[in-house]
Design a protein around this motif. Sequence first.
Motif, PDB file in Angstrom:
ATOM      1  N   VAL A  32      -6.395  10.993  -5.659  1.00  0.00           N
ATOM      2  CA  VAL A  32      -5.343  11.828  -5.083  1.00  0.00           C
ATOM      3  C   VAL A  32      -5.822  13.272  -5.001  1.00  0.00           C
ATOM      4  CG1 VAL A  32      -2.985  12.682  -5.344  1.00  0.00           C
ATOM      5  CG2 VAL A  32      -3.484  10.273  -5.798  1.00  0.00           C
TER       6      VAL A  32
ATOM      7  N   ALA B 139      -8.096  13.526  -2.037  1.00  0.00           N
ATOM      8  CA  ALA B 139      -7.327  13.483  -0.789  1.00  0.00           C
ATOM      9  C   ALA B 139      -6.605  14.808  -0.541  1.00  0.00           C
ATOM     10  CB  ALA B 139      -6.321  12.331  -0.830  1.00  0.00           C
TER      11      ALA B 139
ATOM     12  N   SER C  23       0.833  -1.205   0.000  1.00  0.00           N
ATOM     13  CA  SER C  23       0.000   0.000   0.000  1.00  0.00           C
ATOM     14  C   SER C  23       0.867   1.254   0.000  1.00  0.00           C
ATOM     15  CB  SER C  23      -0.969   0.007   1.176  1.00  0.00           C
ATOM     16  OG  SER C  23      -0.263   0.011   2.392  1.00  0.00           O
ATOM     17  N   LEU C  24       1.996   1.224   0.702  1.00  0.00           N
ATOM     18  CA  LEU C  24       2.907   2.365   0.688  1.00  0.00           C
ATOM     19  C   LEU C  24       3.515   2.543  -0.697  1.00  0.00           C
ATOM     20  CD1 LEU C  24       4.418   4.631   2.145  1.00  0.00           C
ATOM     21  CD2 LEU C  24       6.126   2.936   2.822  1.00  0.00           C
ATOM     22  N   GLN C  25       3.910   1.448  -1.325  1.00  0.00           N
ATOM     23  CA  GLN C  25       4.464   1.528  -2.672  1.00  0.00           C
ATOM     24  C   GLN C  25       3.434   2.064  -3.651  1.00  0.00           C
ATOM     25  OE1 GLN C  25       5.916  -2.387  -3.579  1.00  0.00           O
ATOM     26  NE2 GLN C  25       7.390  -2.349  -1.910  1.00  0.00           N
TER      27      GLN C  25
ATOM     28  N   ASP D 259       1.043   6.247  -6.956  1.00  0.00           N
ATOM     29  CA  ASP D 259      -0.117   7.079  -7.248  1.00  0.00           C
ATOM     30  C   ASP D 259       0.239   8.564  -7.163  1.00  0.00           C
ATOM     31  OD1 ASP D 259      -1.391   4.675  -7.477  1.00  0.00           O
ATOM     32  OD2 ASP D 259      -2.702   4.946  -5.730  1.00  0.00           O
ATOM     33  N   ASN D 260       1.032   8.940  -6.177  1.00  0.00           N
ATOM     34  CA  ASN D 260       1.460  10.332  -6.060  1.00  0.00           C
ATOM     35  C   ASN D 260       2.365  10.738  -7.223  1.00  0.00           C
ATOM     36  OD1 ASN D 260       0.031  11.059  -3.741  1.00  0.00           O
ATOM     37  ND2 ASN D 260       1.583  10.192  -2.415  1.00  0.00           N
TER      38      ASN D 260
ATOM     39  N   ILE E 149      -6.901   7.119 -10.132  1.00  0.00           N
ATOM     40  CA  ILE E 149      -5.804   7.586  -9.276  1.00  0.00           C
ATOM     41  C   ILE E 149      -5.818   9.102  -9.182  1.00  0.00           C
ATOM     42  CG2 ILE E 149      -3.286   7.829  -9.147  1.00  0.00           C
ATOM     43  CD1 ILE E 149      -3.158   4.929 -10.281  1.00  0.00           C
TER      44      ILE E 149
ATOM     45  N   THR F  86       0.907   3.987  -2.900  1.00  0.00           N
ATOM     46  CA  THR F  86       0.707   5.400  -2.599  1.00  0.00           C
ATOM     47  C   THR F  86       1.791   6.240  -3.265  1.00  0.00           C
ATOM     48  OG1 THR F  86      -0.358   4.872  -0.512  1.00  0.00           O
ATOM     49  CG2 THR F  86       0.526   7.080  -0.736  1.00  0.00           C
ATOM     50  N   LYS F  87       3.042   5.797  -3.175  1.00  0.00           N
ATOM     51  CA  LYS F  87       4.130   6.517  -3.838  1.00  0.00           C
ATOM     52  C   LYS F  87       3.895   6.573  -5.335  1.00  0.00           C
ATOM     53  CE  LYS F  87       7.823   5.436  -0.556  1.00  0.00           C
ATOM     54  NZ  LYS F  87       9.069   4.696  -0.370  1.00  0.00           N
TER      55      LYS F  87
ATOM     56  N   TYR G 129       0.064  11.284 -10.175  1.00  0.00           N
ATOM     57  CA  TYR G 129      -0.641  12.559 -10.012  1.00  0.00           C
ATOM     58  C   TYR G 129       0.295  13.740 -10.292  1.00  0.00           C
ATOM     59  CZ  TYR G 129      -3.556  16.192  -7.955  1.00  0.00           C
ATOM     60  OH  TYR G 129      -4.302  17.327  -7.756  1.00  0.00           O
TER      61      TYR G 129
END
Length: 118
Positions: free
Chosen positions: A103, A106, A63-65, A70-71, A99, A67-68, A74
């Motif tokens: 993002v 969020a 999930s951290l990977q 996805d950011n 995504i 998130t990185k 974005y």
Amino acid sequence: MSKREFKSKGPELLADLAAHTAAISIELLNLDQDAAEQLGTELAERMAGHWGGQNLYFPMGLSLQLTKRDNQIYAEFDGMNHSDLARKYSVSVQWVYKIVKAVRRAEMARRQEDLFQE
């Protein structure tokens, strides 16, 4: 406890933790070999003292990977490059849309929360 004693007496997981900690300490903190090994051994010993005897599960950090990733998608999104980003990150164009939307939502929520903080 010397490095040699730790490796011969310590479980493989703790020895591996000590070795990885030492390697990261050299790489990121520019510690010399002896200081890095001392730090690695100390960390492993403290973890053993704190969590010793317990069954632990280390998540793969997916999930951290994500998130990185996805950011990054974005940040690289310019409104017209959905297909390019989909190819670059091996996801579908529809997934890029999701995504970007998630993002963006969020980010807006985080900004609004900041507005009402004292």
